[in-house]
Design a protein around this motif. Structure first.
Motif, PDB file in Angstrom:
ATOM      1  N   THR A  10      45.895  37.231  53.998  1.00  0.00           N
ATOM      2  CA  THR A  10      46.009  36.979  55.432  1.00  0.00           C
ATOM      3  C   THR A  10      44.712  36.411  56.006  1.00  0.00           C
ATOM      4  N   TYR A  11      43.580  36.963  55.577  1.00  0.00           N
ATOM      5  CA  TYR A  11      42.336  36.663  56.282  1.00  0.00           C
ATOM      6  C   TYR A  11      41.312  35.831  55.521  1.00  0.00           C
ATOM      7  N   VAL A  12      41.405  35.772  54.198  1.00  0.00           N
ATOM      8  CA  VAL A  12      40.418  34.985  53.451  1.00  0.00           C
ATOM      9  C   VAL A  12      40.989  33.577  53.236  1.00  0.00           C
ATOM     10  N   ALA A  13      40.164  32.572  53.502  1.00  0.00           N
ATOM     11  CA  ALA A  13      40.616  31.175  53.354  1.00  0.00           C
ATOM     12  C   ALA A  13      41.258  30.987  51.987  1.00  0.00           C
ATOM     13  N   GLY A  14      42.343  30.285  51.981  1.00  0.00           N
ATOM     14  CA  GLY A  14      43.153  30.198  50.767  1.00  0.00           C
ATOM     15  C   GLY A  14      42.643  29.206  49.736  1.00  0.00           C
ATOM     16  N   THR A  15      41.372  29.316  49.364  1.00  0.00           N
ATOM     17  CA  THR A  15      40.810  28.342  48.421  1.00  0.00           C
ATOM     18  C   THR A  15      40.849  28.835  46.972  1.00  0.00           C
ATOM     19  N   TYR A  16      41.237  30.078  46.738  1.00  0.00           N
ATOM     20  CA  TYR A  16      41.229  30.603  45.364  1.00  0.00           C
ATOM     21  C   TYR A  16      42.609  31.085  44.940  1.00  0.00           C
ATOM     22  N   THR A  17      42.924  30.858  43.668  1.00  0.00           N
ATOM     23  CA  THR A  17      44.136  31.444  43.091  1.00  0.00           C
ATOM     24  C   THR A  17      43.690  32.686  42.330  1.00  0.00           C
ATOM     25  N   ARG A  18      43.778  33.843  42.972  1.00  0.00           N
ATOM     26  CA  ARG A  18      43.250  35.059  42.347  1.00  0.00           C
ATOM     27  C   ARG A  18      44.257  35.660  41.379  1.00  0.00           C
ATOM     28  N   PHE A  19      43.741  36.319  40.346  1.00  0.00           N
ATOM     29  CA  PHE A  19      44.591  37.138  39.472  1.00  0.00           C
ATOM     30  C   PHE A  19      44.895  38.440  40.229  1.00  0.00           C
ATOM     31  N   PRO A  20      46.068  39.039  39.997  1.00  0.00           N
ATOM     32  CA  PRO A  20      46.486  40.198  40.797  1.00  0.00           C
ATOM     33  C   PRO A  20      45.867  41.526  40.350  1.00  0.00           C
ATOM     34  N   ILE A  21      44.544  41.592  40.324  1.00  0.00           N
ATOM     35  CA  ILE A  21      43.884  42.883  40.092  1.00  0.00           C
ATOM     36  C   ILE A  21      42.753  43.021  41.102  1.00  0.00           C
ATOM     37  N   GLN A  22      42.494  44.255  41.506  1.00  0.00           N
ATOM     38  CA  GLN A  22      41.407  44.533  42.444  1.00  0.00           C
ATOM     39  C   GLN A  22      40.340  45.319  41.710  1.00  0.00           C
ATOM     40  N   LEU A  23      39.185  44.696  41.502  1.00  0.00           N
ATOM     41  CA  LEU A  23      38.111  45.349  40.740  1.00  0.00           C
ATOM     42  C   LEU A  23      37.255  46.192  41.677  1.00  0.00           C
ATOM     43  N   VAL A  24      36.872  47.370  41.199  1.00  0.00           N
ATOM     44  CA  VAL A  24      36.093  48.269  42.054  1.00  0.00           C
ATOM     45  C   VAL A  24      34.720  48.626  41.498  1.00  0.00           C
ATOM     46  N   ARG A  25      34.564  48.618  40.176  1.00  0.00           N
ATOM     47  CA  ARG A  25      33.236  48.919  39.635  1.00  0.00           C
ATOM     48  C   ARG A  25      33.127  48.372  38.212  1.00  0.00           C
ATOM     49  N   GLY A  26      31.888  48.404  37.698  1.00  0.00           N
ATOM     50  CA  GLY A  26      31.683  47.925  36.341  1.00  0.00           C
ATOM     51  C   GLY A  26      30.401  48.485  35.776  1.00  0.00           C
ATOM     52  N   LYS A  27      30.265  48.422  34.457  1.00  0.00           N
ATOM     53  CA  LYS A  27      29.022  48.794  33.784  1.00  0.00           C
ATOM     54  C   LYS A  27      28.930  47.964  32.506  1.00  0.00           C
ATOM     55  N   GLY A  28      27.886  47.183  32.378  1.00  0.00           N
ATOM     56  CA  GLY A  28      27.757  46.335  31.199  1.00  0.00           C
ATOM     57  C   GLY A  28      28.928  45.366  31.096  1.00  0.00           C
ATOM     58  N   ALA A  29      29.585  45.368  29.935  1.00  0.00           N
ATOM     59  CA  ALA A  29      30.687  44.440  29.702  1.00  0.00           C
ATOM     60  C   ALA A  29      32.038  45.017  30.118  1.00  0.00           C
ATOM     61  N   LEU A  30      32.026  46.182  30.777  1.00  0.00           N
ATOM     62  CA  LEU A  30      33.292  46.810  31.192  1.00  0.00           C
ATOM     63  C   LEU A  30      33.434  46.768  32.708  1.00  0.00           C
ATOM     64  N   VAL A  31      34.659  46.523  33.172  1.00  0.00           N
ATOM     65  CA  VAL A  31      34.961  46.644  34.604  1.00  0.00           C
ATOM     66  C   VAL A  31      36.257  47.428  34.763  1.00  0.00           C
ATOM     67  N   TRP A  32      36.396  48.082  35.907  1.00  0.00           N
ATOM     68  CA  TRP A  32      37.578  48.900  36.177  1.00  0.00           C
ATOM     69  C   TRP A  32      38.246  48.436  37.464  1.00  0.00           C
ATOM     70  N   ASP A  33      39.580  48.482  37.460  1.00  0.00           N
ATOM     71  CA  ASP A  33      40.298  48.108  38.681  1.00  0.00           C
ATOM     72  C   ASP A  33      40.607  49.347  39.513  1.00  0.00           C
ATOM     73  N   VAL A  34      41.242  49.123  40.650  1.00  0.00           N
ATOM     74  CA  VAL A  34      41.472  50.187  41.634  1.00  0.00           C
ATOM     75  C   VAL A  34      42.381  51.278  41.070  1.00  0.00           C
ATOM     76  N   ASN A  35      43.173  50.942  40.040  1.00  0.00           N
ATOM     77  CA  ASN A  35      44.040  51.951  39.412  1.00  0.00           C
ATOM     78  C   ASN A  35      43.371  52.663  38.243  1.00  0.00           C
ATOM     79  N   GLY A  36      42.093  52.355  38.005  1.00  0.00           N
ATOM     80  CA  GLY A  36      41.367  53.005  36.922  1.00  0.00           C
ATOM     81  C   GLY A  36      41.536  52.332  35.571  1.00  0.00           C
ATOM     82  N   LYS A  37      42.238  51.195  35.529  1.00  0.00           N
ATOM     83  CA  LYS A  37      42.407  50.485  34.258  1.00  0.00           C
ATOM     84  C   LYS A  37      41.101  49.789  33.871  1.00  0.00           C
TER      85      LYS A  37
END
Ligand SMILES: *Cc1c(COP(=O)(O)O)cnc(C)c1O
Length: 389
Positions: A10-37
């Motif tokens: 709705t609010y961010v200019a539509g210039t990117y085709t994002r993949f459907p995951i929401q990332l929340v944190r990371g450490k080194g080569a690992l990142v986790w999404d909002v569901n803990g995956k």
């Protein structure tokens, strides 16, 4: 649907085709999404997180500077900016550095410097810059004009004049353009990143350097993506034995914060004079403190590891089902997949590995510090994603 997806759409200019995951944190080569995956990250935020996400030494360097002086202006001296410029010059042999905030800005500075040098050296009109077809140099109006892909030259015109495009790996074509135009520079990437991870031929690159010397043109190397250890040398041009007059870099230099650097060699070290160029945030103390932490740790031991990991990935993937070829240099690799690249990236996400795409290629830009165990696990997941039906 995830409410952040909705808010973003709705609010961010539509210039990117994002993949459907929401990332929340990371450490080194690992990142986790909002569901803990958990995902193994083979993209590094597009070649930015060279030491992985939230590297401890980098956090310490940045936060110490945040507590002392997060920002001042370029009207005053501050230590991180001067120290980082010194380290860049010492390690490359370049003479001076201009700091901006992105790759595009680093290239803007290179374009301005080359043109001013052309004017100073030859008089008016020696302003043409030869770039390569299939290149990518940024999203500003001038760097789009420098980008040698027709698809980038629509919708936003008029573009600045003075860019001509040679076929990559065709030295005769570069010579023809140098003969036909009053040129000040040739600008190129040693490995065309966005163009599909295409490493240019050594003979071509040394031929371009010789032509630049013969014709009195500057050699400008765009190391925005290839630089800062990514290709198994501090800068990719070093692997080719080149001696550029201007080197631009960005992405990986900041370790996760925005920075761009335009390094100026002997011929152009005094081309930019007070008032000729500037940037409010350029050389920001906190960002430069992070850059110092990163650059000081890109040593021969790490670079050797980058080359070994690269060999390992090429060996593993060249023989894998669904892979037509593997191209690139160091930990900047492109896989020509049987499946569409986007589909491979999506299947990778399902399997817990983040990969990028570039044109028709699957593009890998893993953290330089990824462990062998993480890399092995990531390649197993990626091979499964690449497997044809
Ligand atoms: C990413 C990139 C740029 C643009 O950098 P930004 O930080 O996005 O402005 C320029 N040149 C090359 C080779 C790049 O890969």
């Amino acid at each position: 649907m995830n409410s952040i997806f909705e808010k973003d759409k709705t609010y961010v200019a539509g210039t990117y085709t994002r993949f459907p995951i929401q990332l929340v944190r990371g450490k080194g080569a690992l990142v986790w999404d909002v569901n803990g995956k958990e995902y193994i990250d083979l993209g590094s935020g597009i070649a930015v997180n060279g030491f992985g996400v939230a590297d401890d030494q980098w956090i310490a360097a940045v936060t110490a500077q945040l507590g002392a002086l997060p920002h001042t202006s370029n009207l005053y001296y501050s230590s991180p900016c001067a120290e980082l410029a010194e380290m860049l010059c010492t390690r490359t042999g370049m003479k001076k550095v201009f700091f901006g905030n992105s790759g595009a800005e680093a290239n803007e500075c290179a374009i301005k410097t080359a043109r001013k040098w052309g004017l100073d050296t030859y008089g008016a009109n020696h302003s043409t810059i030869i770039t390569l077809k299939n290149s990518f140099h940024g999203r500003t109006i001038a760097t789009l004009a420098a980008t040698g892909q027709d698809s980038f030259h629509t919708n936003f015109g008029p573009f600045p004049e003075g860019f001509v495009y040679a076929t990559a790996n065709d030295l005769a074509d570069v010579r023809r353009l140098a003969d036909e135009n009053a040129c000040c520079a040739v600008m190129l990437e040693c490995v065309q990143g966005e163009g599909g991870v295409v490493a240019l031929d050594t003979d071509f690159l040394s031929g371009v350097e010789a032509l630049c010397r013969e014709k009195g043109m500057l050699l400008v190397i765009d190391e925005v993506q290839t630089g800062n250890g990514r290709c198994g040398a501090l800068y990719a041009y070093m692997r080719y034995g080149l001696h550029p007059d201007i080197v631009t870099t960005a992405k990986g230099l900041g370790g996760g914060l925005p920075i761009g650097a335009c390094m100026l060699g002997e011929k152009v070290q005094n081309t930019l004079t007070p008032g000729a160029h500037g940037s409010t945030f350029g050389g920001n103390p906190a960002v430069c403190a992070g850059g110092l932490s990163i650059l000081s740790r890109i040593d021969e031991k790490l670079l050797a590891e980058v080359r070994e990991k690269s060999d390992y990935i090429v060996r593993e993937l060249s023989a894998a089902p669904g892979v037509k070829s593997v191209t690139g240099l160091g930990l900047m690799l492109g896989i020509d997949p049987v499946r569409p690249a986007r589909e491979v990236a999506e299947r990778g996400i399902e399997r817990g590995v983040l990969a990028l795409t570039a044109k028709t290629k699957v593009r890998l830009l893993p953290p330089l510090t990824i462990t062998m165990d993480q890399l092995k696990a990531a390649l197993e997941r990626l091979k499964d994603a690449l497997k044809p039906e």
